[in-house]
Design a protein around this motif. Structure first.
Motif, PDB file in Angstrom:
ATOM      1  N   ALA A 163      17.113  25.594 -96.292  1.00  0.00           N
ATOM      2  CA  ALA A 163      17.136  24.848 -97.536  1.00  0.00           C
ATOM      3  C   ALA A 163      18.387  23.997 -97.704  1.00  0.00           C
ATOM      4  N   ALA A 164      19.427  24.276 -96.961  1.00  0.00           N
ATOM      5  CA  ALA A 164      20.696  23.594 -97.156  1.00  0.00           C
ATOM      6  C   ALA A 164      20.575  22.096 -96.908  1.00  0.00           C
ATOM      7  N   SER A 165      21.286  21.323 -97.733  1.00  0.00           N
ATOM      8  CA  SER A 165      21.391  19.888 -97.508  1.00  0.00           C
ATOM      9  C   SER A 165      22.411  19.649 -96.405  1.00  0.00           C
ATOM     10  N   VAL A 166      22.080  18.814 -95.437  1.00  0.00           N
ATOM     11  CA  VAL A 166      23.036  18.428 -94.390  1.00  0.00           C
ATOM     12  C   VAL A 166      23.482  17.004 -94.702  1.00  0.00           C
ATOM     13  N   ILE A 167      24.732  16.883 -95.122  1.00  0.00           N
ATOM     14  CA  ILE A 167      25.232  15.625 -95.673  1.00  0.00           C
ATOM     15  C   ILE A 167      26.279  15.035 -94.726  1.00  0.00           C
ATOM     16  N   PRO A 168      26.141  13.771 -94.318  1.00  0.00           N
ATOM     17  CA  PRO A 168      27.061  13.168 -93.348  1.00  0.00           C
ATOM     18  C   PRO A 168      28.380  12.722 -93.974  1.00  0.00           C
ATOM     19  N   ILE A 169      29.414  12.708 -93.154  1.00  0.00           N
ATOM     20  CA  ILE A 169      30.746  12.303 -93.596  1.00  0.00           C
ATOM     21  C   ILE A 169      30.855  10.787 -93.709  1.00  0.00           C
ATOM     22  N   ASP A 170      31.708  10.347 -94.594  1.00  0.00           N
ATOM     23  CA  ASP A 170      32.085   8.932 -94.712  1.00  0.00           C
ATOM     24  C   ASP A 170      33.579   8.892 -95.005  1.00  0.00           C
ATOM     25  N   ILE A 171      34.361   8.538 -94.016  1.00  0.00           N
ATOM     26  CA  ILE A 171      35.814   8.450 -94.185  1.00  0.00           C
ATOM     27  C   ILE A 171      36.149   7.136 -94.877  1.00  0.00           C
ATOM     28  N   LEU A 172      36.933   7.213 -95.929  1.00  0.00           N
ATOM     29  CA  LEU A 172      37.280   6.013 -96.679  1.00  0.00           C
ATOM     30  C   LEU A 172      38.048   5.032 -95.787  1.00  0.00           C
ATOM     31  N   PRO A 173      37.868   3.733 -96.008  1.00  0.00           N
ATOM     32  CA  PRO A 173      38.576   2.731 -95.190  1.00  0.00           C
ATOM     33  C   PRO A 173      40.092   2.896 -95.285  1.00  0.00           C
ATOM     34  N   LYS A 174      40.762   2.680 -94.174  1.00  0.00           N
ATOM     35  CA  LYS A 174      42.221   2.767 -94.180  1.00  0.00           C
ATOM     36  C   LYS A 174      42.834   1.766 -95.142  1.00  0.00           C
ATOM     37  N   SER A 175      42.190   0.611 -95.283  1.00  0.00           N
ATOM     38  CA  SER A 175      42.718  -0.413 -96.189  1.00  0.00           C
ATOM     39  C   SER A 175      42.729   0.089 -97.635  1.00  0.00           C
ATOM     40  N   LEU A 182      23.567  21.697-104.786  1.00  0.00           N
ATOM     41  CA  LEU A 182      23.354  20.578-103.867  1.00  0.00           C
ATOM     42  C   LEU A 182      22.149  20.784-102.958  1.00  0.00           C
ATOM     43  N   ASP A 183      21.401  21.851-103.156  1.00  0.00           N
ATOM     44  CA  ASP A 183      20.230  22.131-102.337  1.00  0.00           C
ATOM     45  C   ASP A 183      19.191  21.026-102.506  1.00  0.00           C
ATOM     46  N   SER A 184      18.616  20.559-101.401  1.00  0.00           N
ATOM     47  CA  SER A 184      17.605  19.503-101.457  1.00  0.00           C
ATOM     48  C   SER A 184      16.184  20.030-101.597  1.00  0.00           C
ATOM     49  N   ASP A 185      16.028  21.345-101.621  1.00  0.00           N
ATOM     50  CA  ASP A 185      14.711  21.953-101.752  1.00  0.00           C
ATOM     51  C   ASP A 185      14.342  22.035-103.232  1.00  0.00           C
TER      52      ASP A 185
END
Length: 414
Positions: A19-31, A105-108
């Motif tokens: 049931a867990a949501s698998v959420i991808p990373i997004d690293i903020l821009p260095k700028s 945060l469960d997507s089910d």
């Protein structure tokens, strides 16, 4: 029959595991990090994890958001912060590519009917002081950045620019452990400075974040002094609840890094999710060194505790409830707050599948949160209180749901 029962149990466990949501990373821009001075401890840009709303499941949730602040404890001095800077709790270079989330945060939609389709965000913690500091230092020739306040600002700016947060209408702020503390500390500032004007409903539900300003079992103010040092080391005066700072006596502003003190000044509608016998606090705040580890084994739920130990634990639980009640009485002037406080030996289980397993008076955590979120009438007034551990006869644990099968428990921070 036995085989069929085992098959059914396996299917139930597999369901919860998947049931867990698998959420991808997004690293903020260095700028952006450079522009705002928003750096993790090691100087790397901070990161979020983002999953868009599931409009196929529910088209009305396109502008609904669940924001989860990750936990991870604190670094109590400069050397600890240096060590932390080389881990995922101090560097985005070390963070996992995906984050597995459960609970709110469960997507089910079966497990989580209210929030499953929401936009989901994990605000990953990398500053060591619950997003509160604004300073820097050099330790053994290595520069460390204490920039939690700026990181939080940068994250919200990024969400607005890249993911449409500027059109949000419904926002639930939650978080676990040190992330739960962050909710108490920052809920009002987020409402005042970081939410778009489109938001019509904003509430907060901290999980396992109400850490007591309490001595150890031996009378040592260890945790109090540790957090006081964190406050001063990271220059947290501008990073915690400002009404609390204004109301504090001179020289006691550091107390505003504690949940009870900041919560008393919080105006955001808030639903407390906690155990009054939190396992992390048992080990790190109370530190009662009991025989057989009776207050540390989450599976046994106090089974091996003696009469005197249970008495002591109930006293701690009473201290917790008194502290919470005093804070809530001041904060809950509008009557919009609530709480679900159980007696389970756990930490952050409600941010996992404890969210749809723990019960008080037959009511699941999930259903209690949903009723509060939707302003539905509640016989309990949206207040669910713990029972006392059994001193005489029967199992020590007074809440049977604390031992529900398939529970995923957090040993440290989650």
């Amino acid at each position: 029959t036995r085989r069929s029962n085992l098959v059914m149990l396996l299917l139930v466990l597999l369901r919860y595991a998947s049931a867990a949501s698998v959420i991808p990373i997004d690293i903020l821009p260095k700028s952006l990090a450079h522009k705002m001075g928003a750096y993790c401890l090691d100087g790397s840009p901070p990161a979020i994890y983002y999953q868009p709303a599931n409009t196929t499941l529910d088209p009305t949730k396109k502008t609904s958001w669940a924001l989860f602040i990750k936990g991870g404890g604190w670094c109590y001095d400069e050397m600890e912060c240096l060590s932390r800077s080389k881990t995922d709790l101090g560097s985005s270079a070390k963070m996992p590519k995906n984050y597995s989330a459960n609970g709110i945060l469960d997507s089910d939609s079966v497990n989580n009917p209210e929030f499953a389709a929401y936009n989901k965000v994990v605000l990953y913690y990398c500053d060591g002081a619950s997003f509160s500091g604004d300073s820097e230092t050099v330790v053994n020739g290595t520069k460390l950045y204490f920039r939690g306040r700026r990181i939080l600002d940068a994250m919200f700016q990024y969400l607005t620019k890249e993911y449409g947060f500027g059109e949000a209408t419904d926002v639930l702020l939650t978080g676990c452990s040190a992330g739960g503390l962050s909710v108490y500390l920052h809920a009002d500032r987020i409402a005042r400075e970081l939410l778009p004007k489109t938001v019509q409903r904003y509430k907060a539900a901290p999980v396992s974040g109400f850490f007591l300003m309490h001595n150890t079992a031996d009378g040592d103010p260890l945790y109090i002094e540790q957090m006081k040092y964190v406050f001063n080391m990271q220059n947290c005066t501008q990073g915690v609840n400002q009404a609390c700072i204004s109301g504090a006596k001179a020289g006691e502003e550091w107390q505003c890094i504690f949940a009870n003190t900041s919560y008393a000044y919080t105006t955001t509608p808030l639903f407390v999710l906690n155990s009054n016998l939190d396992s992390w606090q048992m080990t790190n705040v109370w530190k009662g060194d009991y025989d057989h580890g009776c207050n540390r084994d989450q599976n046994s739920q106090f089974t091996t505790c003696s009469y005197q130990q249970v008495w002591d634990l109930n006293r701690w639980g009473g201290d917790f409830m008194l502290d919470l009640a005093l804070s809530n009485d001041r904060a809950n002037q509008t009557g919009l707050n609530g709480m679900f406080v159980e007696s389970c030996l756990e930490h952050c289980a409600i941010s996992s599948n404890g969210y749809y397993k723990y019960r008080i008076n037959g009511v699941l955590v999930r259903d209690a949160v949903t009723a509060w979120w939707d302003d539905k009438p509640s016989e309990s007034g949206h207040v669910y209180l713990p029972c006392d551990l059994n001193i005489l006869g029967g199992p020590r644990q007074c809440n049977p749901s604390c031992s529900a099968p398939g529970l995923v428990r957090c040993e440290n921070y989650c």
